[in-house]
Design an enzyme around this catalytic site. Structure first.
Site: not given
Ligand code: THU
Length: 139
Positions: A48-50, A95, A92, A61, A59
């Site tokens: 994940n890359i926020e 995804c 989620c 995935e 996310c």
């Protein structure tokens, strides 16, 4: 469901937990790693890359999936997801929709907790009655 052996699941979860190390999650502190296996036996990893604006967060995935799609991959065998969470981490809703675009309804989705305990579900169980290209037909 497509058959997937336990040794393969364990391998994918090991790769997913390595991917989790690459998460950029300074806001949630909840790291997620994903391992997507193609039908030709390649493994695409993602984390994940926020984002400070939260909404643009990607996310694990989708990171794995988009890397694979960019490389021209179109056939997938399974995906494994592992996080820092105590519960099994399932994709989620966003995804699930992305998985439904590219993966068959019987593809195994391996959802693990942080200790590597896991459950396996078919994609169709996670997104029943998915909206896909078939549903765009209007004549
Ligand atoms: N996240 C994923 O990467 N995959 C999931 O399946 C669930 C949620 C991420 C998004 C966000 O960076 C953090 O986990 C908390 O929601």
């Amino acid at each position: 469901m497509k058959t997937i052996h336990e040794f393969e699941i364990k391998k994918m979860l090991r790769l997913a937990s390595e991917a989790r190390e690459k998460a950029y999650a300074p806001y949630s502190h909840f790291r997620v790693g994903a391992c997507l296996k193609t039908e030709t036996g390649a493994y695409y990893l993602g984390a994940n890359i926020e984002n400070a604006a939260f909404t643009p967060t990607n996310c694990a995935e989708r990171t794995a999936m988009f890397k694979a799609i960019y490389d021209g991959e179109r056939s997938f065998e399974a995906i494994a997801i592992i996080s820092d969470g105590l519960n099994y981490t399932a994709p989620c809703g966003v995804c699930r929709q992305v998985l439904a675009e590219f993966c068959s309804p019987d593809m195994p989705v391996i959802c693990a907790d942080r200790d590597g305990n896991y459950v396996v579900h078919e994609l169709r169980e996670l997104i029943p009655m998915a909206f896909t290209s078939d549903d765009l037909k209007n004549n």
